[in-house]
Design a protein around this motif. Sequence first.
Motif, PDB file in Angstrom:
ATOM      1  N   THR A  29       0.765  -1.223   0.032  1.00  0.00           N
ATOM      2  CA  THR A  29       0.063   0.044   0.083  1.00  0.00           C
ATOM      3  C   THR A  29       0.414   1.180  -0.313  1.00  0.00           C
ATOM      4  O   THR A  29       0.304   2.033  -0.138  1.00  0.00           O
ATOM      5  N   ASP A  30       1.929   1.720  -0.056  1.00  0.00           N
ATOM      6  CA  ASP A  30       3.216   2.338   0.599  1.00  0.00           C
ATOM      7  C   ASP A  30       3.721   2.804  -0.842  1.00  0.00           C
ATOM      8  O   ASP A  30       3.537   1.757  -1.674  1.00  0.00           O
ATOM      9  N   ARG A  31       3.617   3.937  -1.469  1.00  0.00           N
ATOM     10  CA  ARG A  31       3.525   4.448  -2.811  1.00  0.00           C
ATOM     11  C   ARG A  31       4.970   4.027  -3.298  1.00  0.00           C
ATOM     12  O   ARG A  31       6.459   3.623  -1.744  1.00  0.00           O
ATOM     13  N   PRO A  32       5.571   3.933  -4.249  1.00  0.00           N
ATOM     14  CA  PRO A  32       6.835   3.329  -4.256  1.00  0.00           C
ATOM     15  C   PRO A  32       7.833   4.239  -4.679  1.00  0.00           C
ATOM     16  O   PRO A  32       9.053   3.711  -4.089  1.00  0.00           O
ATOM     17  N   ARG A  87       7.680  -3.068  -7.356  1.00  0.00           N
ATOM     18  CA  ARG A  87       7.088  -1.671  -7.205  1.00  0.00           C
ATOM     19  C   ARG A  87       7.677  -1.029  -7.945  1.00  0.00           C
ATOM     20  O   ARG A  87       8.064   0.142  -8.672  1.00  0.00           O
ATOM     21  N   HIS A  88       9.285  -0.146  -6.974  1.00  0.00           N
ATOM     22  CA  HIS A  88       9.921   0.701  -6.812  1.00  0.00           C
ATOM     23  C   HIS A  88      10.028   0.276  -8.020  1.00  0.00           C
ATOM     24  O   HIS A  88      10.182   1.431  -8.965  1.00  0.00           O
ATOM     25  N   TYR A  89      11.028   0.028  -8.415  1.00  0.00           N
ATOM     26  CA  TYR A  89      11.393  -0.165 -10.382  1.00  0.00           C
ATOM     27  C   TYR A  89      10.755   0.013 -11.561  1.00  0.00           C
ATOM     28  O   TYR A  89      11.201   0.169 -12.221  1.00  0.00           O
ATOM     29  N   ARG A  90       9.285  -1.161 -11.056  1.00  0.00           N
ATOM     30  CA  ARG A  90       8.806  -0.218 -11.650  1.00  0.00           C
ATOM     31  C   ARG A  90       7.657   1.103 -11.696  1.00  0.00           C
ATOM     32  O   ARG A  90       7.910   1.306 -12.352  1.00  0.00           O
ATOM     33  N   TRP A  91       7.589   2.041 -11.060  1.00  0.00           N
ATOM     34  CA  TRP A  91       7.372   3.011 -10.858  1.00  0.00           C
ATOM     35  C   TRP A  91       8.843   3.788 -11.815  1.00  0.00           C
ATOM     36  O   TRP A  91       8.239   4.588 -12.286  1.00  0.00           O
ATOM     37  N   ARG A  92      10.242   3.881 -11.157  1.00  0.00           N
ATOM     38  CA  ARG A  92      11.196   4.561 -11.786  1.00  0.00           C
ATOM     39  C   ARG A  92      11.163   4.012 -13.447  1.00  0.00           C
ATOM     40  O   ARG A  92      11.524   5.046 -14.356  1.00  0.00           O
ATOM     41  N   GLN A  94       8.222   3.613 -15.637  1.00  0.00           N
ATOM     42  CA  GLN A  94       7.365   4.850 -16.122  1.00  0.00           C
ATOM     43  C   GLN A  94       7.353   5.772 -16.161  1.00  0.00           C
ATOM     44  O   GLN A  94       7.023   6.480 -16.689  1.00  0.00           O
ATOM     45  N   GLY A  95       8.401   6.403 -14.760  1.00  0.00           N
ATOM     46  CA  GLY A  95       9.534   7.793 -15.344  1.00  0.00           C
ATOM     47  C   GLY A  95       8.884   8.176 -14.024  1.00  0.00           C
ATOM     48  O   GLY A  95       7.436   8.217 -13.659  1.00  0.00           O
ATOM     49  N   SER A  98       4.962  11.079 -13.049  1.00  0.00           N
ATOM     50  CA  SER A  98       3.921  11.033 -12.587  1.00  0.00           C
ATOM     51  C   SER A  98       4.037  10.763 -11.068  1.00  0.00           C
ATOM     52  O   SER A  98       4.418  10.170 -11.334  1.00  0.00           O
ATOM     53  N   PRO A  99       2.955  10.998 -10.530  1.00  0.00           N
ATOM     54  CA  PRO A  99       2.477  10.777  -9.387  1.00  0.00           C
ATOM     55  C   PRO A  99       2.196   9.195  -8.883  1.00  0.00           C
ATOM     56  O   PRO A  99       1.367   8.736 -10.439  1.00  0.00           O
ATOM     57  N   PRO A 100       3.041   8.245  -8.745  1.00  0.00           N
ATOM     58  CA  PRO A 100       2.068   7.007  -8.432  1.00  0.00           C
ATOM     59  C   PRO A 100       0.770   6.988  -8.395  1.00  0.00           C
ATOM     60  O   PRO A 100       0.136   7.551  -7.121  1.00  0.00           O
ATOM     61  N   PRO A 101       0.102   5.845  -8.988  1.00  0.00           N
ATOM     62  CA  PRO A 101      -1.347   5.733  -8.335  1.00  0.00           C
ATOM     63  C   PRO A 101      -1.911   4.815  -6.651  1.00  0.00           C
ATOM     64  O   PRO A 101      -0.418   4.266  -6.605  1.00  0.00           O
TER      65      PRO A 101
END
Length: 107
Positions: A29-32, A87-92, A94-95, A98-101
């Motif tokens: 649940t935490d932001r990546p 989750r962190h590397y997928r977020w990185r 994606q760029g 944009s804020p993570p969903p």
Amino acid sequence: MSVWQAVWRVGVPLVLVGGAVVAVWIAFTDRPDRFSRPRGWQWTWLVLWAMAAGDAAFGEQRAWFERSWKGAIALLFAIAVAVAVCRHYRWRRQGATSPPPRPERVR
């Protein structure tokens, strides 16, 4: 068995397994963007995880209950770290612009 022995043998493991479950929930649940690698003394968590996993896997002189809760803790923390890293590397990838969903809650 006295009350203190029961607390030590049953209560403490239940609290530790509950803490591991909370760590998995936080990883989901935490932001990546809040993920960070361990630095300095934080590497001792890896040593504690390895000790718990080793006791669970190779603790021949340990009781089955002790091996079970140590194995559960090691597995849950490994899942939490794997989820947080993915989750962190997928977020990185994606760029980071944009804020993570935020995960939606299902009712």
